[in-house]
Design an enzyme around this catalytic site. Sequence first.
Site, PDB file in Angstrom:
ATOM      1  N   PHE A   1       0.857  -1.191   0.000  1.00 51.34           N
ATOM      2  CA  PHE A   1       0.000   0.000   0.000  1.00 51.34           C
ATOM      3  C   PHE A   1       0.886   1.231   0.000  1.00 51.34           C
ATOM      4  CE2 PHE A   1      -2.333   3.594   1.596  1.00 51.34           C
ATOM      5  CZ  PHE A   1      -3.485   3.533   0.833  1.00 51.34           C
ATOM      6  N   ASP A  39       9.239   3.006   2.298  1.00 47.55           N
ATOM      7  CA  ASP A  39       8.034   3.779   2.608  1.00 47.55           C
ATOM      8  C   ASP A  39       7.701   3.608   4.090  1.00 47.55           C
ATOM      9  OD1 ASP A  39       5.518   4.819   3.005  1.00 47.55           O
ATOM     10  OD2 ASP A  39       4.626   3.960   1.189  1.00 47.55           O
ATOM     11  N   LYS A  97       2.120  11.268   7.171  1.00 45.01           N
ATOM     12  CA  LYS A  97       1.293  11.033   8.360  1.00 45.01           C
ATOM     13  C   LYS A  97       1.801  11.770   9.604  1.00 45.01           C
ATOM     14  CE  LYS A  97      -1.261   7.225   6.578  1.00 45.01           C
ATOM     15  NZ  LYS A  97      -0.958   6.025   5.826  1.00 45.01           N
TER      16      LYS A  97
END
Length: 420
Positions: free
Chosen positions: A161, A246, A275
Site C-alpha cells: 500500500f 516507505d 502522516k
Amino acid sequence: MAATTVEATKDNANNLGAGLGELSRRFIEEADHFGAHNYHPLDVVVSRAQGAWVWDVEGKKFLDMLSAYSAVNQGHCHPRMLETLQRQASRVTLTSRAFHNDQMGPWLRELTTLSGMQRALPMNTGAEAVETAIKAARKWGYVVKKVPEGQAEILVCSDNFHGRTTTVVGFSTEEKYKKNFGPFTPGFKVVPYGDANALAKAVTPNTVGFLFEPIQGEAGVIVPPAGWLSEVQEICRKNRVLMIDDEIQTGLGRTGKLFAYQYEDVKPDLLILGKALGGGFYPISAVVGSNEVLGLFEPGDHGSTFGGNPLGCALSRTAMDILVDEKLPERAFRLGEKFRAGLALLPKSVVTEVRGKGLLNAVEISKQARSARSYCVELQRRGILAKETRSTTIRFAPPLVIEEEALDWALAQIQDVIRD
Ligand SMILES: *Cc1c(COP(=O)(O)O)cnc(C)c1O
C-alpha cells in the site's frame, strides 16, 4: 467486490438503527447523502479529542486505537502543536516555493539530522511523496545508472500500500484499489513480500529501485521475516538498485524505533515520510535521502504549491521535537511488548495470530469466527475505536502518548469482547 459493497451498506443501515444518538444520526446521514461513498467508517461522529481520547457529538468518550492510520502518533491536539499552529498562523502560512520562508530551512536541517540523511524534498500527502520517490529513482536511473531512456523498472511488493494516485494503485495487487481506474503507468514489477530470493531473481540491469514497506500496515500489519531487510540491502547494493523505504505509516516512532528499518543494520537510499510528520495537525510529507539521488533535481523538474509551506514546516518541526522530547519511540516499544503479551492470551479458536512491533499491532480473526468488523462494532459500544483492515484483521495502533492504564483497560475490553 459488488457483494462486499452491498454487505457494507446493509451493515451500515442496521447499525444506524440501534443506539445511535439523534445528533450523530444527522451528521452521518448528511455525509452519506452529500459525500462520495469511498469509505466505510464506524458510526461515530467525533467532535473533540485530546491525547489518546476522542469525544463524539453526544459527549461519549472513546479510546482511539487507530490514530488516523498513525498520523497522530503525538496524540490528538497536543498543546505544543496547538501553540505552534496559533503562533505560525498569525505570522505567515504560505509563500510558495517562488520565495524562501524562514521555516523550511530549519525544517530541512532538523529532518535530515533526525533521519541521518543529506537532503529532503517536501510534499503534502503520502501518495505525493511516493510519486516523488518514483520520479527521483527514475531520474537517478537514467542520469547516474545510465538505464536506456524509457526502460527504468521499479520493483514493488505483493499486498503493498503506497497511496491512491493512478500510478500508485496501478502497481497494487488489491483488485478493489484498481478496478475501473486503468490504464496504468508501466515500469513496475511485483515480487512476493518478504522473499529475498524472489527479489534477487526479479532484478534486471534496468531495475532502478525497490519500493517496500518495512511492515505492511494496510495489508494487515504484515511483519516480514527477520533478516529480510539486510538481504534486501545486499541485493540492492550489489545490483545498484535504490532501496526505497516507505515509512509513512511505520515511521516516526510507531513501531518502537524512530524508523522501522532500524530493527536491522541497514540504511535505505530513500526514506518516505508522511502522516505523523505533521503531528495530526497538517498534511506534510517528505522524501529524505542521499545527495546522489535528491541532488539530481533541478528547478522545474518537480514541485508543489503547498510543499514546504511555513505553516506545515513549523508544525512538523514541533511534531519531531515532541517525538524526541517525550521519547515516544521508546514508549511505543515498551507498551507494545506489554500489549502483545496481553493479546497473546486471547482464545486461539478466535484469534489465530497476533502480529506487530511497537504500537502497530493486529490480531487475525479466524474465518470460523464472527467478522472482524462485528468485533469492532462491539468494541465501539465499550468505548474503543478500532478498525478492521481487509476482512479478517483488526488493527490496534493507539497514539504513542496513550496512558499505560488506558492500554491495560483496552486490553481488558478486548479480552471481554473476543471470547470463545
Ligand atoms: C497512508 C500511506 C500512504 C499514503 O498516504 P496519504 O497521505 O494517504 O496519501 C502511503 N504509504 C503508506 C505505507 C501508508 O500507510
